[in-house]
Design a protein around this motif. Structure first.
Motif, PDB file in Angstrom:
ATOM      1  N   THR A  17       0.838  -1.202   0.000  1.00 49.06           N
ATOM      2  CA  THR A  17       0.000   0.000   0.000  1.00 49.06           C
ATOM      3  C   THR A  17       0.868   1.246   0.000  1.00 49.06           C
ATOM      4  OG1 THR A  17      -1.712  -1.178   1.264  1.00 49.06           O
ATOM      5  CG2 THR A  17      -1.875   1.218   1.152  1.00 49.06           C
ATOM      6  N   LEU A  18       0.735   2.051  -1.047  1.00 49.74           N
ATOM      7  CA  LEU A  18       1.394   3.357  -1.080  1.00 49.74           C
ATOM      8  C   LEU A  18       0.769   4.212   0.007  1.00 49.74           C
ATOM      9  CD1 LEU A  18       1.200   3.887  -4.951  1.00 49.74           C
ATOM     10  CD2 LEU A  18       3.129   2.978  -3.667  1.00 49.74           C
ATOM     11  N   ASN A  19       1.597   4.764   0.893  1.00 48.47           N
ATOM     12  CA  ASN A  19       1.048   5.325   2.114  1.00 48.47           C
ATOM     13  C   ASN A  19       1.660   6.687   2.435  1.00 48.47           C
ATOM     14  OD1 ASN A  19      -0.560   5.292   4.438  1.00 48.47           O
ATOM     15  ND2 ASN A  19       1.107   4.477   5.682  1.00 48.47           N
ATOM     16  N   GLN A  20       1.554   7.597   1.474  1.00 50.02           N
ATOM     17  CA  GLN A  20       1.963   8.979   1.729  1.00 50.02           C
ATOM     18  C   GLN A  20       0.831   9.893   1.262  1.00 50.02           C
ATOM     19  OE1 GLN A  20       6.496   9.540   1.978  1.00 50.02           O
ATOM     20  NE2 GLN A  20       6.165   8.860  -0.120  1.00 50.02           N
ATOM     21  N   THR A  21      -0.279   9.816   1.990  1.00 49.60           N
ATOM     22  CA  THR A  21      -1.497  10.494   1.548  1.00 49.60           C
ATOM     23  C   THR A  21      -1.333  12.007   1.506  1.00 49.60           C
ATOM     24  OG1 THR A  21      -2.317  10.416   3.831  1.00 49.60           O
ATOM     25  CG2 THR A  21      -3.011   8.649   2.355  1.00 49.60           C
ATOM     26  N   GLU A  22      -0.404  12.548   2.310  1.00 42.65           N
ATOM     27  CA  GLU A  22      -0.226  14.007   2.324  1.00 42.65           C
ATOM     28  C   GLU A  22       0.338  14.529   1.005  1.00 42.65           C
ATOM     29  OE1 GLU A  22       3.602  12.187   3.694  1.00 42.65           O
ATOM     30  OE2 GLU A  22       1.475  11.838   4.083  1.00 42.65           O
ATOM     31  N   THR A  23       0.977  13.650   0.224  1.00 45.68           N
ATOM     32  CA  THR A  23       1.493  14.045  -1.093  1.00 45.68           C
ATOM     33  C   THR A  23       0.741  13.337  -2.225  1.00 45.68           C
ATOM     34  OG1 THR A  23       3.192  12.295  -1.112  1.00 45.68           O
ATOM     35  CG2 THR A  23       3.802  14.438  -0.157  1.00 45.68           C
ATOM     36  N   GLY A  24      -0.417  12.757  -1.916  1.00 51.19           N
ATOM     37  CA  GLY A  24      -1.138  12.002  -2.945  1.00 51.19           C
ATOM     38  C   GLY A  24      -0.409  10.740  -3.349  1.00 51.19           C
ATOM     39  N   ASN A  25       0.347  10.176  -2.382  1.00 52.25           N
ATOM     40  CA  ASN A  25       1.162   8.974  -2.635  1.00 52.25           C
ATOM     41  C   ASN A  25       2.192   9.208  -3.738  1.00 52.25           C
ATOM     42  OD1 ASN A  25      -0.303   7.532  -0.663  1.00 52.25           O
ATOM     43  ND2 ASN A  25      -1.866   6.965  -2.165  1.00 52.25           N
ATOM     44  N   ALA A  26       2.883  10.349  -3.645  1.00 46.01           N
ATOM     45  CA  ALA A  26       3.990  10.631  -4.566  1.00 46.01           C
ATOM     46  C   ALA A  26       5.068   9.568  -4.383  1.00 46.01           C
ATOM     47  CB  ALA A  26       4.563  12.021  -4.296  1.00 46.01           C
ATOM     48  N   ILE A  27       5.767   9.245  -5.466  1.00 46.41           N
ATOM     49  CA  ILE A  27       6.698   8.113  -5.425  1.00 46.41           C
ATOM     50  C   ILE A  27       8.118   8.491  -5.828  1.00 46.41           C
ATOM     51  CG2 ILE A  27       4.877   6.423  -5.828  1.00 46.41           C
ATOM     52  CD1 ILE A  27       5.818   6.289  -8.763  1.00 46.41           C
ATOM     53  N   THR A  28       8.426   9.795  -5.824  1.00 47.64           N
ATOM     54  CA  THR A  28       9.767  10.196  -6.264  1.00 47.64           C
ATOM     55  C   THR A  28      10.776  10.290  -5.124  1.00 47.64           C
ATOM     56  OG1 THR A  28       8.918  12.472  -6.234  1.00 47.64           O
ATOM     57  CG2 THR A  28       9.100  11.381  -8.383  1.00 47.64           C
ATOM     58  N   ASP A  29      10.306  10.231  -3.872  1.00 53.34           N
ATOM     59  CA  ASP A  29      11.239  10.306  -2.753  1.00 53.34           C
ATOM     60  C   ASP A  29      12.116   9.065  -2.706  1.00 53.34           C
ATOM     61  OD1 ASP A  29      10.098  12.678  -2.089  1.00 53.34           O
ATOM     62  OD2 ASP A  29       8.941  11.913  -0.381  1.00 53.34           O
ATOM     63  N   LEU A  30      13.368   9.246  -2.288  1.00 58.22           N
ATOM     64  CA  LEU A  30      14.290   8.125  -2.193  1.00 58.22           C
ATOM     65  C   LEU A  30      13.799   7.085  -1.200  1.00 58.22           C
ATOM     66  CD1 LEU A  30      16.951   7.111  -3.350  1.00 58.22           C
ATOM     67  CD2 LEU A  30      18.139   8.251  -1.453  1.00 58.22           C
ATOM     68  N   SER A  31      13.049   7.508  -0.189  1.00 58.81           N
ATOM     69  CA  SER A  31      12.531   6.546   0.801  1.00 58.81           C
ATOM     70  C   SER A  31      11.582   5.551   0.146  1.00 58.81           C
ATOM     71  CB  SER A  31      11.813   7.282   1.935  1.00 58.81           C
ATOM     72  OG  SER A  31      10.712   8.038   1.435  1.00 58.81           O
ATOM     73  N   LYS A  59      -7.495   8.598  -1.299  1.00 59.08           N
ATOM     74  CA  LYS A  59      -8.286   8.699  -2.536  1.00 59.08           C
ATOM     75  C   LYS A  59      -7.457   8.578  -3.808  1.00 59.08           C
ATOM     76  CE  LYS A  59      -8.254  13.767  -2.682  1.00 59.08           C
ATOM     77  NZ  LYS A  59      -9.100  14.976  -2.711  1.00 59.08           N
ATOM     78  N   HIS A  60      -6.122   8.586  -3.672  1.00 59.57           N
ATOM     79  CA  HIS A  60      -5.257   8.490  -4.843  1.00 59.57           C
ATOM     80  C   HIS A  60      -4.576   7.129  -4.899  1.00 59.57           C
ATOM     81  CE1 HIS A  60      -5.641  12.769  -5.616  1.00 59.57           C
ATOM     82  NE2 HIS A  60      -5.256  13.033  -4.382  1.00 59.57           N
ATOM     83  N   PHE A  61      -4.331   6.649  -6.135  1.00 54.86           N
ATOM     84  CA  PHE A  61      -3.374   5.567  -6.308  1.00 54.86           C
ATOM     85  C   PHE A  61      -1.981   6.160  -6.168  1.00 54.86           C
ATOM     86  CE2 PHE A  61      -0.594   3.012  -9.114  1.00 54.86           C
ATOM     87  CZ  PHE A  61      -0.692   1.789  -8.461  1.00 54.86           C
ATOM     88  N   SER A  62      -1.616   7.053  -7.071  1.00 55.19           N
ATOM     89  CA  SER A  62      -0.372   7.806  -6.927  1.00 55.19           C
ATOM     90  C   SER A  62      -0.405   9.030  -7.815  1.00 55.19           C
ATOM     91  CB  SER A  62       0.848   6.957  -7.279  1.00 55.19           C
ATOM     92  OG  SER A  62       2.020   7.764  -7.288  1.00 55.19           O
ATOM     93  N   SER A  63      -0.003  10.162  -7.220  1.00 55.48           N
ATOM     94  CA  SER A  63       0.085  11.415  -7.965  1.00 55.48           C
ATOM     95  C   SER A  63       1.393  11.533  -8.722  1.00 55.48           C
ATOM     96  CB  SER A  63      -0.049  12.598  -7.008  1.00 55.48           C
ATOM     97  OG  SER A  63       1.000  12.577  -6.046  1.00 55.48           O
ATOM     98  N   ALA A  90      19.840   7.213 -10.237  1.00 56.55           N
ATOM     99  CA  ALA A  90      20.042   6.665  -8.894  1.00 56.55           C
ATOM    100  C   ALA A  90      18.780   6.716  -8.043  1.00 56.55           C
ATOM    101  CB  ALA A  90      21.162   7.437  -8.185  1.00 56.55           C
ATOM    102  N   GLY A  91      17.714   7.329  -8.573  1.00 52.74           N
ATOM    103  CA  GLY A  91      16.484   7.483  -7.817  1.00 52.74           C
ATOM    104  C   GLY A  91      15.310   6.759  -8.443  1.00 52.74           C
ATOM    105  N   ILE A  92      14.395   7.516  -9.061  1.00 53.91           N
ATOM    106  CA  ILE A  92      13.132   6.952  -9.538  1.00 53.91           C
ATOM    107  C   ILE A  92      13.320   5.836 -10.555  1.00 53.91           C
ATOM    108  CG2 ILE A  92      12.886   8.725 -11.326  1.00 53.91           C
ATOM    109  CD1 ILE A  92      10.033   7.064  -9.312  1.00 53.91           C
ATOM    110  N   GLN A  93      14.410   5.888 -11.343  1.00 55.22           N
ATOM    111  CA  GLN A  93      14.589   4.819 -12.339  1.00 55.22           C
ATOM    112  C   GLN A  93      14.951   3.479 -11.707  1.00 55.22           C
ATOM    113  OE1 GLN A  93      17.196   6.096 -15.525  1.00 55.22           O
ATOM    114  NE2 GLN A  93      15.692   7.559 -16.306  1.00 55.22           N
ATOM    115  N   ARG A  94      15.255   3.472 -10.426  1.00 50.69           N
ATOM    116  CA  ARG A  94      15.452   2.197  -9.727  1.00 50.69           C
ATOM    117  C   ARG A  94      14.138   1.450  -9.536  1.00 50.69           C
ATOM    118  NH1 ARG A  94      18.758   4.509  -4.726  1.00 50.69           N
ATOM    119  NH2 ARG A  94      18.091   2.547  -3.744  1.00 50.69           N
ATOM    120  N   VAL A  95      13.011   2.168  -9.593  1.00 49.68           N
ATOM    121  CA  VAL A  95      11.705   1.514  -9.404  1.00 49.68           C
ATOM    122  C   VAL A  95      11.384   0.565 -10.562  1.00 49.68           C
ATOM    123  CG1 VAL A  95       9.211   1.886  -9.175  1.00 49.68           C
ATOM    124  CG2 VAL A  95      10.830   3.324  -7.894  1.00 49.68           C
ATOM    125  N   PRO A  96      11.416   1.010 -11.833  1.00 49.14           N
ATOM    126  CA  PRO A  96      11.148   0.039 -12.910  1.00 49.14           C
ATOM    127  C   PRO A  96      12.172  -1.082 -12.961  1.00 49.14           C
ATOM    128  CG  PRO A  96      11.909   2.134 -13.825  1.00 49.14           C
ATOM    129  CD  PRO A  96      11.602   2.377 -12.384  1.00 49.14           C
TER     130      PRO A  96
END
Length: 258
Positions: A17-31, A59-63, A90-96
């Motif tokens: 579960t993406l769980n950063q509702t304050e940012t709309g479950n943004a996924i660019t943070d290194l965490s 309410k968001h999947f991910s912003s 070194a960041g977001i491209q590690r996700v794919p």
């Protein structure tokens, strides 16, 4: 601070579960990047895990990207061109890259907005189910950006080049009904029915032997980019391993006793 990705396990099914509702479950943070890598590695190691459901809290999947940080020039968004290029790699491209090595079938249960990198995250999954409230947008161009996280590779494979081009060049929203028509999702259900539908599908997957599921997924992934002969060669090498698997033998024994 909440974990960016909550992981729970019940039987053979994990729920991420993406769980950063304050940012709309943004996924660019290194965490988040580090959390998704840990979750992938742990699922790969645990042969009891046979299916994963990925969804968003709130309410968001991910912003997608954290637009506030972009506007304020925070973190990687404040770096010069050379450093920012390295930060993407070194960041977001590690996700794919992490999800491409995930051995377990993963279902995106898209509860709401899947925008930018959030849209791309859904496309990285094997199967997508959407709620009626979900929508998708490859919205990078609307703020003068490009898909920096692999969306230009994943989206055409989900909806075909022409529709991916329409989404990429306009940034317009695609609602759940259109996503179903385009084959972007396999079904659309009411919001309250979304997780039950994802769990029902996961249960149908988890009935099957772990090793054969993982090998079948690898063959499907390989088929995206490899010629037929390569995939046939992989299948010929994998099938004897499947024949020797005790779960295969037990299934045959049950079939004989019917």
């Amino acid at each position: 601070m909440d974990s960016p990705l909550d992981v729970t396990t019940t039987g053979g099914v994990q729920v991420w579960t993406l769980n950063q509702t304050e940012t709309g479950n943004a996924i660019t943070d290194l965490s988040f990047v580090e959390a998704i890598e840990r979750a992938v590695d742990e699922a790969n190691e645990n042969l009891e895990v046979r299916a994963i459901v990925l969804t968003g809290a709130g309410k968001h999947f991910s912003s997608g990207g954290n637009v506030k940080e972009m506007a304020d020039g925070q973190g990687m968004f404040g770096l010069d061109e050379r450093a920012q290029r390295r930060a993407y790699i070194a960041g977001i491209q590690r996700v794919p890259r992490a999800l491409s090595r995930l051995e377990v079938p993963i279902i995106a249960a898209v509860n709401g907005a899947a925008v930018g990198a959030g849209c791309d995250l859904a496309m990285m999954c094997d199967i997508r189910i959407a709620s009626e409230k979900a929508f998708f947008a490859e919205s990078f161009v609307q703020i003068g950006l490009i898909p920096g996280d692999g969306g230009s590779w994943f989206l055409p494979r989900a909806v075909g080049y022409e529709r991916a081009a329409e989404m990429t060049f306009t940034g317009d929203r695609v609602d759940a009904a259109t996503a179903l028509e385009w084959g972007m999702v396999s079904r659309v259900v009411g919001l309250d029915d979304l997780l039950p539908a994802a769990h029902e599908l996961a249960a149908r997957i988890t009935k099957n032997p772990s090793h054969s599921l993982r090998m079948a997924k690898r063959l499907l992934q390989e088929s995206r980019t490899s010629p037929l002969d390569t995939v046939l060669g992989m299948a010929a090498a994998m099938q004897p391993l499947a024949h020797r698997d005790p779960e295969h033998q037990s299934r045959l024994d049950r079939w004989r006793s019917r």
